[in-house]
Design a protein around this motif. Structure first.
Motif, PDB file in Angstrom:
ATOM      1  N   ARG A   9       0.828  -1.204   0.000  1.00 18.79           N
ATOM      2  CA  ARG A   9       0.000   0.000   0.000  1.00 18.79           C
ATOM      3  C   ARG A   9       0.864   1.256   0.000  1.00 18.79           C
ATOM      4  NH1 ARG A   9      -2.653  -0.829   4.614  1.00 18.79           N
ATOM      5  NH2 ARG A   9      -4.085  -2.296   3.621  1.00 18.79           N
ATOM      6  N   ALA A  10       1.946   1.234   0.768  1.00 15.68           N
ATOM      7  CA  ALA A  10       2.834   2.394   0.821  1.00 15.68           C
ATOM      8  C   ALA A  10       3.514   2.626  -0.525  1.00 15.68           C
ATOM      9  CB  ALA A  10       3.874   2.204   1.918  1.00 15.68           C
ATOM     10  N   LEU A  11       3.978   1.550  -1.175  1.00 15.57           N
ATOM     11  CA  LEU A  11       4.665   1.695  -2.458  1.00 15.57           C
ATOM     12  C   LEU A  11       3.727   2.183  -3.556  1.00 15.57           C
ATOM     13  CD1 LEU A  11       6.963  -1.472  -2.438  1.00 15.57           C
ATOM     14  CD2 LEU A  11       7.684   0.911  -2.253  1.00 15.57           C
ATOM     15  N   LYS A  12       2.470   1.754  -3.501  1.00 12.72           N
ATOM     16  CA  LYS A  12       1.513   2.178  -4.531  1.00 12.72           C
ATOM     17  C   LYS A  12       1.296   3.687  -4.503  1.00 12.72           C
ATOM     18  CE  LYS A  12      -1.208  -2.051  -5.075  1.00 12.72           C
ATOM     19  NZ  LYS A  12      -2.516  -2.721  -4.808  1.00 12.72           N
ATOM     20  N   THR A  13       1.349   4.283  -3.325  1.00 17.69           N
ATOM     21  CA  THR A  13       1.065   5.714  -3.223  1.00 17.69           C
ATOM     22  C   THR A  13       2.224   6.576  -3.696  1.00 17.69           C
ATOM     23  OG1 THR A  13       1.861   5.851  -0.935  1.00 17.69           O
ATOM     24  CG2 THR A  13      -0.464   5.299  -1.257  1.00 17.69           C
ATOM     25  N   VAL A  14       3.401   5.975  -3.930  1.00 17.22           N
ATOM     26  CA  VAL A  14       4.567   6.778  -4.315  1.00 17.22           C
ATOM     27  C   VAL A  14       5.096   6.377  -5.695  1.00 17.22           C
ATOM     28  CG1 VAL A  14       5.202   7.161  -1.916  1.00 17.22           C
ATOM     29  CG2 VAL A  14       6.187   5.221  -3.132  1.00 17.22           C
ATOM     30  N   GLN A  15       4.246   5.769  -6.518  1.00 16.32           N
ATOM     31  CA  GLN A  15       4.701   5.281  -7.821  1.00 16.32           C
ATOM     32  C   GLN A  15       5.185   6.401  -8.730  1.00 16.32           C
ATOM     33  OE1 GLN A  15       2.612   1.846  -9.799  1.00 16.32           O
ATOM     34  NE2 GLN A  15       1.100   2.261  -8.228  1.00 16.32           N
ATOM     35  N   ASN A  16       4.625   7.591  -8.581  1.00 12.94           N
ATOM     36  CA  ASN A  16       4.995   8.711  -9.458  1.00 12.94           C
ATOM     37  C   ASN A  16       6.029   9.640  -8.838  1.00 12.94           C
ATOM     38  OD1 ASN A  16       3.120   7.901 -11.479  1.00 12.94           O
ATOM     39  ND2 ASN A  16       1.452   8.834 -10.292  1.00 12.94           N
ATOM     40  N   ALA A  17       6.627   9.210  -7.751  1.00 11.86           N
ATOM     41  CA  ALA A  17       7.595  10.060  -7.060  1.00 11.86           C
ATOM     42  C   ALA A  17       8.887  10.208  -7.862  1.00 11.86           C
ATOM     43  CB  ALA A  17       7.901   9.478  -5.685  1.00 11.86           C
ATOM     44  N   LYS A  18       9.598  11.326  -7.624  1.00 10.36           N
ATOM     45  CA  LYS A  18      10.902  11.540  -8.267  1.00 10.36           C
ATOM     46  C   LYS A  18      11.963  10.678  -7.626  1.00 10.36           C
ATOM     47  CE  LYS A  18      11.070  16.075  -7.827  1.00 10.36           C
ATOM     48  NZ  LYS A  18      11.610  17.450  -7.982  1.00 10.36           N
ATOM     49  N   THR A  19      11.953  10.595  -6.316  1.00  6.69           N
ATOM     50  CA  THR A  19      12.885   9.735  -5.588  1.00  6.69           C
ATOM     51  C   THR A  19      12.151   9.098  -4.416  1.00  6.69           C
ATOM     52  OG1 THR A  19      13.661  11.480  -4.098  1.00  6.69           O
ATOM     53  CG2 THR A  19      14.883  11.176  -6.157  1.00  6.69           C
ATOM     54  N   VAL A  20      12.619   7.948  -4.047  1.00  7.50           N
ATOM     55  CA  VAL A  20      12.064   7.251  -2.881  1.00  7.50           C
ATOM     56  C   VAL A  20      13.227   6.716  -2.066  1.00  7.50           C
ATOM     57  CG1 VAL A  20      10.612   5.368  -2.059  1.00  7.50           C
ATOM     58  CG2 VAL A  20       9.979   6.573  -4.143  1.00  7.50           C
ATOM     59  N   LYS A  21      13.176   6.945  -0.770  1.00  6.46           N
ATOM     60  CA  LYS A  21      14.187   6.403   0.129  1.00  6.46           C
ATOM     61  C   LYS A  21      13.505   5.484   1.136  1.00  6.46           C
ATOM     62  CE  LYS A  21      17.417  10.291  -0.177  1.00  6.46           C
ATOM     63  NZ  LYS A  21      18.152  11.347   0.575  1.00  6.46           N
ATOM     64  N   VAL A  22      14.114   4.354   1.374  1.00  5.49           N
ATOM     65  CA  VAL A  22      13.606   3.395   2.347  1.00  5.49           C
ATOM     66  C   VAL A  22      14.675   3.207   3.413  1.00  5.49           C
ATOM     67  CG1 VAL A  22      12.708   1.082   2.735  1.00  5.49           C
ATOM     68  CG2 VAL A  22      12.278   2.221   0.556  1.00  5.49           C
ATOM     69  N   LYS A  23      14.299   3.414   4.651  1.00  2.37           N
ATOM     70  CA  LYS A  23      15.252   3.269   5.753  1.00  2.37           C
ATOM     71  C   LYS A  23      14.624   2.445   6.869  1.00  2.37           C
ATOM     72  CE  LYS A  23      17.676   7.703   5.143  1.00  2.37           C
ATOM     73  NZ  LYS A  23      18.068   8.972   5.802  1.00  2.37           N
ATOM     74  N   LEU A  24      15.466   1.713   7.564  1.00  9.76           N
ATOM     75  CA  LEU A  24      15.035   1.048   8.788  1.00  9.76           C
ATOM     76  C   LEU A  24      15.213   2.050   9.922  1.00  9.76           C
ATOM     77  CD1 LEU A  24      14.102  -1.479  10.308  1.00  9.76           C
ATOM     78  CD2 LEU A  24      16.498  -2.173  10.475  1.00  9.76           C
ATOM     79  N   THR A  25      14.107   2.405  10.591  1.00  9.48           N
ATOM     80  CA  THR A  25      14.148   3.436  11.624  1.00  9.48           C
ATOM     81  C   THR A  25      13.556   2.887  12.927  1.00  9.48           C
ATOM     82  OG1 THR A  25      11.989   4.299  10.915  1.00  9.48           O
ATOM     83  CG2 THR A  25      13.964   5.313   9.954  1.00  9.48           C
ATOM     84  N   LYS A  26      13.821   3.594  13.986  1.00 11.22           N
ATOM     85  CA  LYS A  26      13.270   3.254  15.299  1.00 11.22           C
ATOM     86  C   LYS A  26      12.387   4.405  15.735  1.00 11.22           C
ATOM     87  CE  LYS A  26      12.951   1.044  19.300  1.00 11.22           C
ATOM     88  NZ  LYS A  26      12.256  -0.247  19.452  1.00 11.22           N
ATOM     89  N   LYS A  27      11.079   4.197  15.711  1.00 14.10           N
ATOM     90  CA  LYS A  27      10.137   5.229  16.160  1.00 14.10           C
ATOM     91  C   LYS A  27       9.413   4.671  17.383  1.00 14.10           C
ATOM     92  CE  LYS A  27      10.147   7.586  11.782  1.00 14.10           C
ATOM     93  NZ  LYS A  27       9.391   8.347  10.778  1.00 14.10           N
ATOM     94  N   HIS A  28       8.108   4.629  17.356  1.00 12.84           N
ATOM     95  CA  HIS A  28       7.418   3.971  18.477  1.00 12.84           C
ATOM     96  C   HIS A  28       7.698   2.473  18.461  1.00 12.84           C
ATOM     97  CE1 HIS A  28       4.778   3.843  14.967  1.00 12.84           C
ATOM     98  NE2 HIS A  28       4.215   2.764  15.488  1.00 12.84           N
ATOM     99  N   CYS A  29       8.102   1.986  17.292  1.00  9.27           N
ATOM    100  CA  CYS A  29       8.541   0.600  17.132  1.00  9.27           C
ATOM    101  C   CYS A  29       9.461   0.588  15.915  1.00  9.27           C
ATOM    102  CB  CYS A  29       7.342  -0.339  16.931  1.00  9.27           C
ATOM    103  SG  CYS A  29       6.472  -0.054  15.373  1.00  9.27           S
ATOM    104  N   PRO A  30      10.179  -0.504  15.645  1.00 10.47           N
ATOM    105  CA  PRO A  30      10.975  -0.538  14.411  1.00 10.47           C
ATOM    106  C   PRO A  30      10.068  -0.369  13.184  1.00 10.47           C
ATOM    107  CG  PRO A  30      11.576  -2.341  15.878  1.00 10.47           C
ATOM    108  CD  PRO A  30      10.344  -1.723  16.450  1.00 10.47           C
ATOM    109  N   CYS A  31      10.532   0.409  12.216  1.00 10.62           N
ATOM    110  CA  CYS A  31       9.735   0.686  11.020  1.00 10.62           C
ATOM    111  C   CYS A  31      10.616   0.694   9.779  1.00 10.62           C
ATOM    112  CB  CYS A  31       9.053   2.058  11.113  1.00 10.62           C
ATOM    113  SG  CYS A  31       7.748   2.203  12.345  1.00 10.62           S
ATOM    114  N   LEU A  32      10.019   0.345   8.661  1.00 11.81           N
ATOM    115  CA  LEU A  32      10.583   0.706   7.368  1.00 11.81           C
ATOM    116  C   LEU A  32       9.947   2.033   6.991  1.00 11.81           C
ATOM    117  CD1 LEU A  32      10.651  -2.578   5.219  1.00 11.81           C
ATOM    118  CD2 LEU A  32      12.602  -1.275   6.067  1.00 11.81           C
ATOM    119  N   THR A  33      10.750   3.068   7.004  1.00 11.43           N
ATOM    120  CA  THR A  33      10.246   4.408   6.692  1.00 11.43           C
ATOM    121  C   THR A  33      10.478   4.691   5.210  1.00 11.43           C
ATOM    122  OG1 THR A  33      10.583   5.223   8.932  1.00 11.43           O
ATOM    123  CG2 THR A  33      10.485   6.866   7.174  1.00 11.43           C
TER     124      THR A  33
END
Length: 277
Positions: A82-106
Motif C-alpha cells: 500500500r505504501a509503495l503504490k502511493t509513491v509510484q509517481n515520485a521523483k525519488t524514494v528512500k527506504v530506511k530502517l528506523t526506530k520510532k514507536h517501534c521498528p519501522c521501514l520508513t
C-alpha cells in the motif's frame, strides 16, 4: 537505501496476496521475501529473491556483524504494498530502517510539483526485527528431489480452469510427465473433470541434469507424477500473481509436494504446496 521505482509494487502485491505476514531478509547483494511454512505439517512456503543491484541506485546496509551481515524483519506485505503504490509517481524514494514507536521501514518519497517547493510524503511501515537465533528458519529451501519438472501453460489459463473447478471440489490433482503433458483434474462422487495440456516442454534438469540417482533419470516419459492439493492454496497463488514471469515451471514430488517456480528477469519466486491424502 535509495529505492528506484523499478521496484514495482507488483512484486510486493503478489506476496501480499500469498501471505499476511512474511520475513524480509536483507543481505549485501539480495533481498528475500520468505514464508517458511512447514510443508510437512500442511503449510505452504515461499521464497522470493530479488537482486538489490537491479532495484536500487544506492544501497547501504549493515548487519549484526561482519560475519552475519544481514537483517531479518517480519513485515506485513499488504502494508508495504500500500505504501509503495502511493509513491509510484515520485521523483525519488528512500527506504530506511528506523526506530520510532517501534521498528519501522520508513518510506520517504519526493513527489513532483509545479512549484519550487518540495513535497515529501512519508510512510512508516511497522516491522519486527527477528533475532539472530531464529535466522536458520529463513534460509533458501532445498530443491525437492522431484519426479517430474514441466513448464507451465499461461498462468491466466490455469487460473481460469482452477476458478471453474473450485466450484465443484475443494481438492485438485496436478499431474505431469516427461513428455510435456500436464493434467488438472477433480474427482468427486458426482463428477469427474480433467483439463489436458500437451507440448509444454520439460526443463533440462528434469532429464538428468540436477538429480544424481533421482527418479527422473530412469523414469518412463509417459508415466505421470501427481499430487492432490488444496485447490484454495493453488488459487491463492494464481490470483495474487503479478510478476508476469518469462518462465513458469512446476516440479512434482509424487504424492508429496507441488513446487512452483516463476522467473522474470531479476525476480524469482518459489512456492511450495503440500499434497493432501
Amino acid at each position: 537505501m535509495k529505492l528506484l521505482l523499478i521496484l514495482s509494487p507488483g512484486v510486493v502485491t503478489t506476496i501480499s496476496k500469498l501471505t499476511k505476514m512474511c520475513v524480509l531478509r536483507l543481505t549485501p547483494d539480495n533481498l528475500f521475501f520468505v514464508l517458511s511454512g512447514k510443508v510437512a505439517n500442511g503449510g505452504v512456503s515461499m521464497w522470493c529473491e530479488l537482486s538489490q543491484a537491479n532495484f536500487f541506485d544506492e544501497y547501504q546496509m549493515e548487519g549484526v556483524s561482519s560475519e552475519d551481515n544481514e537483517i531479518c524483519l517480519e513485515v506485513t506485505p499488504e502494508n508495504l504494498s500500500r505504501a509503495l503504490k502511493t509513491v509510484q509517481n515520485a521523483k525519488t524514494v528512500k527506504v530506511k530502517l528506523t526506530k520510532k514507536h517501534c521498528p519501522c521501514l520508513t518510506i520517504a518519497a519526493e513527489l513532483p510539483t509545479m512549484s519550487s517547493i518540495n513535497r515529501v510524503v512519508t510512510h512508516d511501515v511497522p516491522v519486527d526485527v527477528i533475532p539472530r537465533r531464529l535466522w536458520h528458519e529463513f534460509k533458501e529451501p532445498n530443491m525437492p528431489d522431484f519426479d517430474v519438472s514441466i513448464y507451465l501453460p499461461p498462468l491466466k489459463t490455469i487460473k481460469n480452469v482452477v476458478d471453474r473447478m473450485k466450484n465443484l471440489s475443494n481438492f485438485l490433482v496436478m499431474e505431469a510427465n516427461l513428455n510435456g503433458e500436464m493434467n488438472l483434474k477433480i474427482e468427486t462422487d458426482l463428477v469427474s473433470v480433467t483439463t489436458h495440456f500437451k507440448d509444454l516442454g520439460n526443463p533440462p534438469w528434469g532429464d538428468d541434469a540436477s538429480q544424481d540417482g533421482g527418479p527422473s533419470q530412469s523414469r518412463d516419459p509417459e508415466a505421470m507424477a501427481q499430487a492432490r492439493v488444496d485447490i484454495r492454496k493453488l488459487q491463492q497463488f494464481l490470483v495474487g500473481q503479478q510478476v508476469n514471469p518469462s518462465k513458469a515451471m512446476c516440479n512434482i514430488v509424487h504424492e508429496r509436494v507441488v513446487h512452483l517456480i516463476l522467473l522474470h528477469e531479476d525476480v524469482s519466486l518459489q512456492y511450495f504446496i503440500p499434497a493432501v491424502a
